[in-house]
Design a protein around this motif. Structure first.
Motif, mmCIF file in Angstrom:
data_model
loop_
_atom_site.group_PDB
_atom_site.id
_atom_site.type_symbol
_atom_site.label_atom_id
_atom_site.label_comp_id
_atom_site.label_asym_id
_atom_site.label_seq_id
_atom_site.Cartn_x
_atom_site.Cartn_y
_atom_site.Cartn_z
ATOM 1 N N ALA A 1 33.972 -29.774 17.276
ATOM 2 C CA ALA A 1 34.102 -29.609 15.835
ATOM 3 C C ALA A 1 35.254 -30.411 15.277
ATOM 4 O O ALA A 1 36.320 -30.447 15.840
ATOM 5 N N GLY A 2 34.987 -31.019 14.192
ATOM 6 C CA GLY A 2 36.080 -31.589 13.422
ATOM 7 C C GLY A 2 36.615 -32.890 13.946
ATOM 8 O O GLY A 2 37.064 -33.715 13.175
ATOM 9 N N HIS B 1 26.621 -36.185 26.068
ATOM 10 C CA HIS B 1 27.075 -35.812 24.729
ATOM 11 C C HIS B 1 26.228 -34.630 24.241
ATOM 12 O O HIS B 1 25.016 -34.592 24.466
ATOM 13 N N LEU B 2 26.889 -33.693 23.630
ATOM 14 C CA LEU B 2 26.231 -32.430 23.294
ATOM 15 C C LEU B 2 25.876 -32.352 21.816
ATOM 16 O O LEU B 2 26.641 -32.835 20.972
ATOM 17 N N PRO B 3 24.744 -31.695 21.517
ATOM 18 C CA PRO B 3 24.457 -31.420 20.105
ATOM 19 C C PRO B 3 25.618 -30.640 19.493
ATOM 20 O O PRO B 3 26.335 -29.921 20.208
ATOM 21 N N LEU B 4 25.793 -30.757 18.211
ATOM 22 C CA LEU B 4 26.900 -30.066 17.542
ATOM 23 C C LEU B 4 26.478 -28.653 17.150
ATOM 24 O O LEU B 4 25.285 -28.373 16.988
ATOM 25 N N THR C 1 18.578 -31.040 19.322
ATOM 26 C CA THR C 1 18.933 -30.932 17.901
ATOM 27 C C THR C 1 20.203 -30.082 17.771
ATOM 28 O O THR C 1 20.476 -29.232 18.621
ATOM 29 N N ASP C 2 20.967 -30.321 16.702
ATOM 30 C CA ASP C 2 22.148 -29.481 16.445
ATOM 31 C C ASP C 2 21.672 -28.050 16.228
ATOM 32 O O ASP C 2 20.530 -27.812 15.842
ATOM 33 N N ARG C 3 22.566 -27.118 16.493
ATOM 34 C CA ARG C 3 22.120 -25.722 16.448
ATOM 35 C C ARG C 3 23.114 -24.878 15.642
ATOM 36 O O ARG C 3 24.317 -25.084 15.722
ATOM 37 N N ALA C 4 22.596 -23.950 14.880
ATOM 38 C CA ALA C 4 23.485 -23.042 14.146
ATOM 39 C C ALA C 4 23.832 -21.859 15.043
ATOM 40 O O ALA C 4 23.047 -21.443 15.874
ATOM 41 N N CYS C 5 25.033 -21.373 14.862
ATOM 42 C CA CYS C 5 25.562 -20.330 15.707
ATOM 43 C C CYS C 5 25.618 -19.040 14.885
ATOM 44 O O CYS C 5 26.264 -18.999 13.844
ATOM 45 N N ASP C 6 24.923 -18.010 15.334
ATOM 46 C CA ASP C 6 24.919 -16.756 14.579
ATOM 47 C C ASP C 6 25.800 -15.735 15.301
ATOM 48 O O ASP C 6 25.435 -15.209 16.349
ATOM 49 N N PRO C 7 26.956 -15.427 14.730
ATOM 50 C CA PRO C 7 27.934 -14.583 15.439
ATOM 51 C C PRO C 7 27.434 -13.184 15.739
ATOM 52 O O PRO C 7 27.893 -12.563 16.687
#
Ligand code: GLU
Length: 471
Positions: free
Chosen positions: A58-59, A390-393, A460-466
């Motif tokens: 990140a970032g 290299h990893l998806p973000l 694909t990039d993935r969203a993280c659901d806490p």
């Protein structure tokens, strides 16, 4: 998949200076950083062996800050004090390292966290992937697929604290990172290496590249660059338009004599560089068109990430790099710089003996050895090829990239809430497509079936659901 990378076009041996003003070689090379390398801390302060990051999820785009806002190069730069990592408990599986052992024929990976805050899920995901990539490697000497895979019986994983961007370093963040890695069951080999202990090496590298005619001073401000360039391919990356590469030597010398604030850029040729990535497949970059001349020492006197990472990966014998896909472009740049450094006589001299002053001395003496045909120095070719993954973000549920400054998913919060290491690892294993569900599991239990294949099939990039972590 092949491990090696090929320069398919342009000069492979020897740089021809194409594109930069022909007088560049006469430019005075950069003054040393501040004339001072911070004194090495006593050994006990520099870290415990094992318990093992964040690796660019990140970032951090890996690009350097060319801000013209700070003051005199070098002199005012504070160095964050190192954590007393010896207070950390050691992990039971920590390897017994023999300092005379060399790293020939083995995978050498690295965890390379920037100590700018507490690790978040994206950092753990990258650290877990880097750890598995090395720890799941079968020993070269006993390549029997039926042998059990045990941690620390195969590759070497180093911990490098990337603390050169001193204004962003947070006190104690190195300790938090080591403590969190230990809590997660992710170990590393040898002492942590602090980039802030290695300024003399970066300085030497900068001078060697300058002596080779590859660098030029750049007097442009960020605003000037932004105004003159078009961002690349929607990712906000700005290609330097080459303004200062075209300055004639009289003007350049006049500005240097006036002590005009400047960074040092490496000039990239019109050359294509390809490499293979375990997740994203073959990558091709046109260096001049897609990357452009890049800052290696910032105008505030700090060494840029792009220089430090090449020096360190080379000298530490790193041949297994796992990090976020936002650094794919940086990989092409770093491979090119690495080849130029090899031509200047820099060779990989990996040693498990991680005593820093000794390593620095070793590297200094090694820099003057003649260049050999093998750009990777004394690592034999079969193990020398660098393997990249290299990893998806990872984004937050709203689609925003996870960042350390948003504490929502950092390990401090998760640990306070009673989330277990297995839950965090299981969740990250699911992000890595190693598991179909985010069920709790230990890092060790992931070793047996580790493979890049599932991630390669769906990167694909993935969203993280806490909420899944608190279930
Ligand atoms: N320190 C960098 C980060 O945390 C790592 C970059 C790399 O792996 O080369 O983003």
């Amino acid at each position: 998949m092949t491990d090696d990378r090929i320069v398919t076009n342009g000069p492979r041996n020897g740089w021809n200076g194409q594109g930069v003003n022909a007088d560049t070689k006469t430019a005075s090379c950069p003054a040393p950083h501040s004339g001072k390398t911070p004194a090495p801390l006593p050994r006990a302060d520099r870290g415990a062996k094992s318990p093992a990051s964040d690796a660019g999820i990140a970032g951090n785009t890996g690009t350097s800050n060319t801000s013209n806002t700070s003051n005199i190069p070098g002199s005012s730069i504070a160095h964050a004090s190192k954590t007393d990592a010896s207070r950390l408990p050691s992990i039971a599986t920590a390897p017994t390292l023999n300092s005379s052992e060399t790293l020939d024929a083995c995978r050498v990976g690295r965890l390379a966290p920037s100590p700018t805050g507490r690790m978040h899920i994206g950092n753990v995901y990258a650290a877990l992937a880097a750890w598995l990539s090395v720890r799941a490697e079968r020993p070269h000497t006993a390549a029997d697929p039926n042998l059990p895979i045990l941690p620390n019986h195969s590759g070497i994983l180093r911990l490098r604290i990337e603390d050169i961007d001193t204004p962003r370093v947070r006190k104690d963040a190195d300790r938090w990172i080591m403590d969190d890695l230990h809590w997660l069951g992710l170990d590393w080999d040898g002492d942590p290496v602090y980039q802030s202990d290695r300024f003399d090496l970066y300085d030497q590298a900068l001078h060697d590249l300058c002596d080779a005619g590859l660098l030029y001073p750049c007097f442009c401000s960020r605003a000037e660059i932004r105004a003159a360039s078009a961002p690349q391919e929607g990712d906000g990356y700005v290609i330097y338009p080459g303004t200062c590469a075209r300055l004639d030597s009289t003007e350049r010398d006049r500005r240097l004599a006036e002590k005009r604030r400047h960074s040092w850029r490496v000039h990239l040729p019109q050359e294509q560089l390809d490499f293979d990535d375990a997740v994203f497949g073959t990558q091709e970059f046109d260096l001049a068109r897609q990357i452009g001349d890049t800052v290696l020492r910032r105008s505030d006197g700090l060494y840029a990430y792009q220089l430090a990472v090449v020096v360190d990966d080379l000298l530490m014998g790193v041949n297994d790099v796992v990090r976020g896909r936002d650094l794919l472009r940086s990989t092409a740049l770093q491979l090119w710089i690495r080849d130029r450094m090899a031509e200047c006589g820099w060779h990989s001299q990996p040693s498990i003996d991680t005593d820093l002053p000794a390593a620095a001395h070793h590297a200094h003496t090694a820099t003057r050895t003649p260049h050999t045909a093998n750009n990777f120095g004394n690592i034999p070719a079969p193990s020398a090829a660098i393997r990249f993954a290299h990893l998806p973000l990872i984004d937050d549920p709203s689609g925003k990239r996870l960042a350390k400054r948003d504490r929502a998913l950092d390990l401090g919060v998760l640990r306070e809430e009673g989330v277990t290491p297995e839950s965090v690892i299981g969740y990250c294993a699911w992000l890595l497509r190693l598991r179909n569900t985010p069920e709790p599991i230990s890092a060790h239990d992931l070793l047996k079936d580790f493979s890049w294949d599932p991630l390669r099939a769906d990167h694909t990039d993935r969203a993280c659901d806490p909420t899944a972590l608190f279930a």
